[in-house]
Design a protein around this motif. Sequence first.
Motif, short mmCIF file in Angstrom:
data_model
loop_
_atom_site.label_atom_id
_atom_site.label_comp_id
_atom_site.label_asym_id
_atom_site.label_seq_id
_atom_site.Cartn_x
_atom_site.Cartn_y
_atom_site.Cartn_z
N ILE D 5 2.60 -9.14 -0.29
CA ILE D 5 2.15 -9.12 0.39
C ILE D 5 2.70 -8.00 1.38
O ILE D 5 4.16 -8.06 1.81
N VAL D 6 2.01 -6.85 1.12
CA VAL D 6 2.33 -6.30 2.58
C VAL D 6 1.62 -5.91 3.71
O VAL D 6 0.46 -6.70 3.82
N GLY D 7 2.30 -6.22 5.33
CA GLY D 7 2.10 -6.30 6.45
C GLY D 7 1.66 -7.96 6.64
O GLY D 7 1.06 -8.78 6.99
N ALA D 73 -2.87 -6.51 3.90
CA ALA D 73 -2.77 -6.71 5.36
C ALA D 73 -2.47 -6.30 6.32
O ALA D 73 -1.61 -6.54 7.10
N THR D 74 -2.71 -4.76 6.50
CA THR D 74 -1.98 -4.14 7.28
C THR D 74 -3.75 -3.44 8.01
O THR D 74 -4.52 -3.65 7.90
N PRO D 75 -2.94 -2.86 9.41
CA PRO D 75 -3.90 -1.99 9.57
C PRO D 75 -4.71 -1.27 9.84
O PRO D 75 -4.54 -0.62 8.63
N GLY D 77 -6.11 2.64 8.87
CA GLY D 77 -5.31 3.84 8.89
C GLY D 77 -3.90 3.94 8.24
O GLY D 77 -3.32 4.68 7.68
N VAL D 78 -3.70 2.29 8.21
CA VAL D 78 -1.74 2.30 7.06
C VAL D 78 -2.68 2.11 6.24
O VAL D 78 -2.24 3.09 5.10
N SER D 79 -3.16 1.08 6.13
CA SER D 79 -3.96 0.60 4.40
C SER D 79 -4.47 2.01 3.84
O SER D 79 -3.82 2.54 2.34
N SER D 80 -5.28 3.22 3.86
CA SER D 80 -5.36 4.57 3.35
C SER D 80 -4.61 5.23 3.33
O SER D 80 -4.48 5.92 2.17
N ARG D 81 -3.27 5.16 3.85
CA ARG D 81 -2.72 5.85 3.40
C ARG D 81 -1.63 5.06 2.41
O ARG D 81 -1.48 5.69 0.80
N LEU D 82 -0.67 3.78 2.68
CA LEU D 82 -0.98 2.83 1.30
C LEU D 82 -1.44 2.86 0.51
O LEU D 82 -0.81 2.81 -1.48
N VAL D 93 -5.47 -4.28 -6.23
CA VAL D 93 -5.17 -4.37 -4.88
C VAL D 93 -6.34 -4.67 -3.85
O VAL D 93 -7.47 -4.59 -4.52
N ILE D 94 -6.02 -5.90 -3.26
CA ILE D 94 -7.01 -6.30 -2.43
C ILE D 94 -6.63 -5.99 -1.19
O ILE D 94 -5.51 -5.83 -0.71
N ASP D 95 -7.85 -5.00 -0.31
CA ASP D 95 -7.37 -4.48 0.96
C ASP D 95 -7.65 -4.98 2.33
O ASP D 95 -9.92 -5.51 2.00
#
Lengths: 348, 348, 348, 348
Positions: D5-7, D73-75, D77-82, D93-95
């Motif tokens: 999990i990221v975030g 599980a990132t906000p 704007g952050v997900s799109s970069r990751l 990946v599940i965003d």
Amino acid sequence: MFVSIVGATGYGGLELIRILNNHPQFKIKSLHTSSQFGRSLHEENAHLMHMKDKLEKIDPEAIAKHSDIVFLATPSGVSSRLISEFSDLDIKVIDLSGDLRLQTPGEYEYWYKKPAAPKPIIEEAVYGLSEWNAKAIKKSNIVANPGCYPTASLLGLAPLYTEGLAGAASDVVIDAKSGVSGAGKSPSAVTHFSEMNENFKIYKVNQHQHIPEIEQQLGRWSPGMQPIQPITFNTHLVPMTRGIMATMYIKVDRQTSSEELVDLYKTVYEDHPFVRVQPLAQFPSTKQVYGSNFCDVGVAHDERTGKVTVVSVIDNLMKGAAGQAIQNANLLMGLEETAGLWNSPLYP
Amino acid sequence: MFVSIVGATGYGGLELIRILNNHPQFKIKSLHTSSQFGRSLHEENAHLMHMKDKLEKIDPEAIAKHSDIVFLATPSGVSSRLISEFSDLDIKVIDLSGDLRLQTPGEYEYWYKKPAAPKPIIEEAVYGLSEWNAKAIKKSNIVANPGCYPTASLLGLAPLYTEGLAGAASDVVIDAKSGVSGAGKSPSAVTHFSEMNENFKIYKVNQHQHIPEIEQQLGRWSPGMQPIQPITFNTHLVPMTRGIMATMYIKVDRQTSSEELVDLYKTVYEDHPFVRVQPLAQFPSTKQVYGSNFCDVGVAHDERTGKVTVVSVIDNLMKGAAGQAIQNANLLMGLEETAGLWNSPLYP
Amino acid sequence: MFVSIVGATGYGGLELIRILNNHPQFKIKSLHTSSQFGRSLHEENAHLMHMKDKLEKIDPEAIAKHSDIVFLATPSGVSSRLISEFSDLDIKVIDLSGDLRLQTPGEYEYWYKKPAAPKPIIEEAVYGLSEWNAKAIKKSNIVANPGCYPTASLLGLAPLYTEGLAGAASDVVIDAKSGVSGAGKSPSAVTHFSEMNENFKIYKVNQHQHIPEIEQQLGRWSPGMQPIQPITFNTHLVPMTRGIMATMYIKVDRQTSSEELVDLYKTVYEDHPFVRVQPLAQFPSTKQVYGSNFCDVGVAHDERTGKVTVVSVIDNLMKGAAGQAIQNANLLMGLEETAGLWNSPLYP
Amino acid sequence: MFVSIVGATGYGGLELIRILNNHPQFKIKSLHTSSQFGRSLHEENAHLMHMKDKLEKIDPEAIAKHSDIVFLATPSGVSSRLISEFSDLDIKVIDLSGDLRLQTPGEYEYWYKKPAAPKPIIEEAVYGLSEWNAKAIKKSNIVANPGCYPTASLLGLAPLYTEGLAGAASDVVIDAKSGVSGAGKSPSAVTHFSEMNENFKIYKVNQHQHIPEIEQQLGRWSPGMQPIQPITFNTHLVPMTRGIMATMYIKVDRQTSSEELVDLYKTVYEDHPFVRVQPLAQFPSTKQVYGSNFCDVGVAHDERTGKVTVVSVIDNLMKGAAGQAIQNANLLMGLEETAGLWNSPLYP
């Protein structure tokens, strides 16, 4: 009579405004804030959309010229600085912070972790527990308005001390609970809705800065005014906005009964309209004083343990802060003690 | 293994169903109720719309034939009648009411104002405080599942007694607070939303029926198992649904420190996965155990007063009722103590 | 001037008492109830412990002799019976129930499932939406105090109709939300704390009895006063005690903009101190009118859909019931419309 | 199977952890955060005191080596970069953010006020509304997990579109309400307890970024997949932590009845265990899905207006975020759709 408020945008300041809007003799002359001056009061306070007042800078001289009383609804550490600026001016000061309540500067510095106010000012300040200090308040220039927890606790314990059932050596446990508005207006992780809702928290375990304030006052009521045994005092946050309950357990010094205690409390508070003593075997809930200046007290003797249970409730922003401040202002100015404060609690 | 529930539609029964739906070994065989039998479980319980179970009459013989365990999630006074019907049958009984907890019938009748259960059954019943009575529970046929307040209080106090810091003569004050689900499912003026919301209430002042249950168990832990000094115990309703906090103040019998206490508690509960001891200077909130079977405990020594403060929290419907009942069922059946109960708390 | 209250112990009656305690001209002469007469008001209302009033039987003749106004804070179905007894006596009547609001008896009977009040009384009754019907109210003997949802909805929609942006054919969706005190004081499964807390419910889907009341009044404002298209109206319970929000969506009949709408609303309500129109792009929350008689309205044009969004909030027990009743009493008696009602909302 | 999990420390991440702790096939391999790495998970999350996991830096290559799935599980704007860093690696990946949901970058930039994710990634991402897109999800590498409001709204509206009762030209009003956890974990003035408690707020009037997401999906279901008429959509905050209700009003294209609608919904969702359709004339409350992955739907035809009312509820952190993410992970990995998610709601 004209009054001004410094720190008008915190919960204490806003509550003063709410009361003063309906006060028969006091009129708000000016509202002051260190950060939002220049703006309109209603901009960040939609509930006051019907008011036109502007927020102004803090200018003690100007305030003293146009006002009879200034309320300092400022945080601890800020009041002690401001108070010096007001003390030479021709204006009565009522300070809602904890800065002037403790008579021993060392105690203040130990519990508040901040420099104490100047000694002469501390000595001039009168502790504003209205029901018990009215004579001194009437003659004072500076009132140290009591803390919310001490107000509930002391009004509940006073008769035991003044009538000789408790004294310096008594074992006292105060388990206190407060609505979240007591934590102020600044958002924090602790008071974030999703954290606080459906939650019950204890905080500052054995370390709340209201401990020495309660002990100091109990000492004054003890025979010989000697320092009392350290009390046990803890505080909790309840998932509600307003209200304090202090549940108190005291080993008393002689035989008594619930009947005797209720009678004694009723007699003691007979001429104090804001303290309502519950009938025998009845105890107050916080909501029954919501938005009002009442302090409701229930008392019982536990025959099994020999201890007395006292339950005391107030609205922390009213009798615990702004309400008592206005009550003290009424006393200072020779008005009816209840002027502007005689509203029934909001219910339900 | 098959289990049945009598009193399936109260909050205790519904919580048992919720846990059992995810239990790896237990399967619900039948659900019983005295009033709603014949209907479908989900009819008045929309949250269980995915379940097809029917509610049945209470028929002990039939239940004993198809089930290994029966949970009595019935009110005090009802359990004591039912228990006699089950006691001759080949089935283990876990009673969630207060009917079998007190070993002295007279005590029960004094505090519950009802006739006590038959003496032989009371004597056969084992007090199901899982962490402290596992050996006896494993061999028992009847488990008296502890009350919610006693569970929180006793898990918090136990190490002081078993490790010799407190004893029969100790002065104990327990100030307890509960979410409103503890008051059950029947609507009343006290639990009416508009009355209870934004309110904090004290109730049954000095008279809660959990007092003798706590005293009885503390007595068992005291040297010589002698009766202890009456404790001070009070209960409050918090405007939230779930959660209990017991804030406890005890004068201990020797010098100690917060560090020593935390270490001692960690050692005592090392092999008990459901009791989580807080690090030094940290104290639990009720929400951190929400919907889980954990009991979280914080402890500190107050140097000013010499008293120990213990703060213990549980979810009243889980560790305080249905969760501990399943934990006891696990013990009875030789399963992992945590089977079906090892979920994390719901947060936020 | 003397007033009496029938139905003094419900939430509407208690709120009237709270307001009247601080009213400069009205004095409570007597309090009446069908069930609790003979008892003291404060017995079951601890928040009114400072009052000495007794509850009396309902005796219209006696009431009419000593009072100028009687408030009927009685349930629908009860008011219609009482009103006949008062209608021949020399007293003004303000009825807080729904019994006199609908001009067509058949409509009443369809929506309320009860017999309608006598036709002559219905015809004599004036609909008490203070801001829009003041002239008629001033001359009336019987005021039908509006429902809580209709008050919020109609004050929010009125300018669109009276200024010609909406009419009989307009498509109107009102999605309304209320605090739980709107459901009254009687405990029920729906309003049981543990069921309602941390819950959001819809109820009476498409069937709320306030639908015809809103439609009737919108019809009066439509050109030619013709019956309007059925509106879509739904109601929800919010886990809070006080407050109503109506979120409304209306397709308007001509091009407009948010700026124009805000200006138009400000102009329409310029001389109505209790209606506060929000600045452009700001919308009200229920708490900003808590415990006050304000109705706060925000309005915007959604350029994507061409619809107008109107958001209107009131305190359901104040502007939605007792507050507006006093406002109407002020109008009836030729007093300042704001007498006794000009308090700021309780905040936070 | 291993997941990371990221975030991990936001509400979405914590809810993933809670579910995964009880998942039969998925095991948490690592937890990542941009700010708190190096610390233990339980340090600021007392409810997870029983877990030993450490928080680590975000290192996509390392994650891809040891995990089969990563949850972002990132906000926004952050997900799109990751996502770009993960897209070349061998990992599903599940965003959970909104970054990959809108197929038109311009729409994203208009509503989110941020740069859109790279076009190829947007095109590869599959919209994870599990009940309606399972086939595509099973074959995908990147899942755009739906928003909370769109999930509730779309599951409630879908049958009307797929069964031909509604289409591109339908007039749709969605009035949505959410618990406060939807606003995330960062304290703010809006979510400060004393401001939000006993309050009901509307926010982002006509401007919520979930509008285009709902419209895009409704367009896919409309005949010819043409763009639909702009919908009316508004959002409110309810003083509770969890839960969403969408109350929806739609003018349908042909005659129907409540009976027909309920039957149709039951048929459509027959094989979808997480969508529970209410019986005729019954409507869901948010609490009946609390802490579960259910979406409960009630539907009725209003004969007066000819409109259909659909009421849909979910737990915003479960079916509205983490629950649906796990459901999608189950689909991706060929597991039972309900694995790890089949718990009953917490009640009461």
